[in-house]
Motif scaffolding. Sequence first.
Motif, PDB file in Angstrom:
ATOM      1  N   ILE A 256       0.832  -1.202   0.000  1.00 54.12           N
ATOM      2  CA  ILE A 256       0.000   0.000   0.000  1.00 54.12           C
ATOM      3  C   ILE A 256       0.864   1.249   0.000  1.00 54.12           C
ATOM      4  CG2 ILE A 256      -1.632   1.349   1.381  1.00 54.12           C
ATOM      5  CD1 ILE A 256      -2.904  -1.291   2.244  1.00 54.12           C
ATOM      6  N   ARG A 257       1.873   1.267   0.843  1.00 52.11           N
ATOM      7  CA  ARG A 257       2.723   2.456   0.926  1.00 52.11           C
ATOM      8  C   ARG A 257       3.559   2.661  -0.332  1.00 52.11           C
ATOM      9  NH1 ARG A 257       4.621   1.715   7.293  1.00 52.11           N
ATOM     10  NH2 ARG A 257       2.811   2.795   8.199  1.00 52.11           N
ATOM     11  N   ALA A 258       3.845   1.578  -1.052  1.00 49.81           N
ATOM     12  CA  ALA A 258       4.637   1.700  -2.283  1.00 49.81           C
ATOM     13  C   ALA A 258       3.812   2.150  -3.475  1.00 49.81           C
ATOM     14  CB  ALA A 258       5.303   0.353  -2.593  1.00 49.81           C
ATOM     15  N   SER A 259       2.499   2.154  -3.341  1.00 50.07           N
ATOM     16  CA  SER A 259       1.623   2.506  -4.458  1.00 50.07           C
ATOM     17  C   SER A 259       1.553   4.023  -4.610  1.00 50.07           C
ATOM     18  CB  SER A 259       0.222   1.945  -4.242  1.00 50.07           C
ATOM     19  OG  SER A 259      -0.468   2.728  -3.297  1.00 50.07           O
ATOM     20  N   ASP A 260       0.956   4.459  -5.717  1.00 52.25           N
ATOM     21  CA  ASP A 260       0.764   5.895  -5.924  1.00 52.25           C
ATOM     22  C   ASP A 260      -0.645   6.333  -5.533  1.00 52.25           C
ATOM     23  OD1 ASP A 260      -0.674   4.714  -7.934  1.00 52.25           O
ATOM     24  OD2 ASP A 260       0.390   5.669  -9.589  1.00 52.25           O
ATOM     25  N   THR A 261      -1.377   5.468  -4.833  1.00 53.33           N
ATOM     26  CA  THR A 261      -2.720   5.790  -4.336  1.00 53.33           C
ATOM     27  C   THR A 261      -2.642   6.029  -2.839  1.00 53.33           C
ATOM     28  OG1 THR A 261      -3.809   4.466  -6.039  1.00 53.33           O
ATOM     29  CG2 THR A 261      -5.087   4.954  -4.061  1.00 53.33           C
ATOM     30  N   ASP A 262      -3.106   7.181  -2.406  1.00 52.82           N
ATOM     31  CA  ASP A 262      -3.044   7.544  -0.995  1.00 52.82           C
ATOM     32  C   ASP A 262      -4.250   6.976  -0.250  1.00 52.82           C
ATOM     33  OD1 ASP A 262      -2.225   8.683   1.370  1.00 52.82           O
ATOM     34  OD2 ASP A 262      -2.986  10.683   0.897  1.00 52.82           O
ATOM     35  N   VAL A 263      -4.018   6.393   0.910  1.00 51.84           N
ATOM     36  CA  VAL A 263      -5.087   5.933   1.791  1.00 51.84           C
ATOM     37  C   VAL A 263      -4.519   5.853   3.203  1.00 51.84           C
ATOM     38  CG1 VAL A 263      -4.613   3.448   1.497  1.00 51.84           C
ATOM     39  CG2 VAL A 263      -6.935   4.223   2.062  1.00 51.84           C
ATOM     40  N   VAL A 264      -5.333   6.178   4.188  1.00 53.62           N
ATOM     41  CA  VAL A 264      -4.932   6.078   5.588  1.00 53.62           C
ATOM     42  C   VAL A 264      -5.020   4.610   6.006  1.00 53.62           C
ATOM     43  CG1 VAL A 264      -5.486   6.746   7.946  1.00 53.62           C
ATOM     44  CG2 VAL A 264      -5.727   8.417   6.083  1.00 53.62           C
ATOM     45  N   ILE A 265      -3.946   4.089   6.588  1.00 55.53           N
ATOM     46  CA  ILE A 265      -3.898   2.682   6.988  1.00 55.53           C
ATOM     47  C   ILE A 265      -4.357   2.526   8.427  1.00 55.53           C
ATOM     48  CG2 ILE A 265      -2.385   0.701   7.393  1.00 55.53           C
ATOM     49  CD1 ILE A 265      -0.646   1.677   5.089  1.00 55.53           C
ATOM     50  N   ASN A 266      -5.320   1.640   8.618  1.00 53.71           N
ATOM     51  CA  ASN A 266      -5.907   1.336   9.931  1.00 53.71           C
ATOM     52  C   ASN A 266      -5.801  -0.177  10.127  1.00 53.71           C
ATOM     53  OD1 ASN A 266      -7.654   0.609  12.011  1.00 53.71           O
ATOM     54  ND2 ASN A 266      -9.302   1.969  11.384  1.00 53.71           N
ATOM     55  N   LEU A 267      -4.880  -0.604  10.985  1.00 50.66           N
ATOM     56  CA  LEU A 267      -4.680  -2.032  11.232  1.00 50.66           C
ATOM     57  C   LEU A 267      -5.465  -2.481  12.457  1.00 50.66           C
ATOM     58  CD1 LEU A 267      -0.827  -2.499  10.652  1.00 50.66           C
ATOM     59  CD2 LEU A 267      -2.694  -2.673   8.985  1.00 50.66           C
ATOM     60  N   THR A 268      -6.104  -3.641  12.354  1.00 48.79           N
ATOM     61  CA  THR A 268      -6.794  -4.185  13.518  1.00 48.79           C
ATOM     62  C   THR A 268      -5.789  -4.579  14.595  1.00 48.79           C
ATOM     63  OG1 THR A 268      -8.329  -5.877  14.301  1.00 48.79           O
ATOM     64  CG2 THR A 268      -6.751  -6.563  12.624  1.00 48.79           C
TER      65      THR A 268
END
Length: 297
Positions: A72-84
């Motif tokens: 996810i972090r390597a992609s060019d799409t931004d999103v906030v990561i929320n881990l359980t």
Amino acid sequence: MNWDAFITCAVTGVGASTDKNPHVPVTPAEIATSALEAARAGAAIAHIHVRDPATGRGSRDLALYAEVVRLIRASDTDVVINLTAGMGGDVVFGGVENPLPLDMQGTDMVGAEERLAHITQLLPEICTLDCGSMNFAEGDYVMTNTPGMLRAMARRVQALAVRPEIEVFDTGQLVLCKQLIREGLIDDPVMIQLCMGIPYGAPDDPLTLMAMVNQLPVGAIFSAFSIGRMQQPFAAMALLAGGNIRVGLEDNIWLARGVPATNAQLVERAVRTAESMGVRILGPADVRAKLRLERRA
């Protein structure tokens, strides 16, 4: 009414859903891809569990989390990561007449540090804390989160500067949430997820939802969701109640009766619902500002 709302996509969960919907992601690559597709559809936050690629069952494997986060972090799409951080609190009793010894095939109980090992290493912007214990669905399974365990986990998450999303399944859990706030273990802004319709927690009717909303800590930022066919109605009800939206295959695997959904489709439908109500959908940058998140590279 919330006129500026964000959408969380709960990407996969741990339920036995992979044989019912071929779109439920299992491998790290599938989970990351599905999260990014949801982000492109309008989700600002991706709530992530991982699954054992060989069995499809829920897992706490740090390497699986690391690979999902890396992709996810390597992609060019931004999103906030929320881990359980909900895994590791599962107790399954041995039966009605012989509750002990525990059923060790389903029981997974570990300490606070182990439950947070992936949070400590990967430092997501958000992680979840299930704010209490409850009979979870049928059988002899109890979701177990004692006050002592939650205090230890909240203290550790606070030290890591990760924003906890407090998952609340019933009104008594809001009481504990407020106690943790009074003890200084949860920083502002407080982020709460109201989890509705899950046996045997709070039912997913409007009166119960509003009873919980009216008991929220002052100033809390909240989302609300329900499972199954009530997922879509709750997208609208959450907004009307002043909250934000959660959808995704963790909570509902159907787009319509007999039609398997994708995460992107569920997010797209939530976006249409919100925009038809005149609501502006917030992106990841807006959410980081609203929740005072530290973006991780």
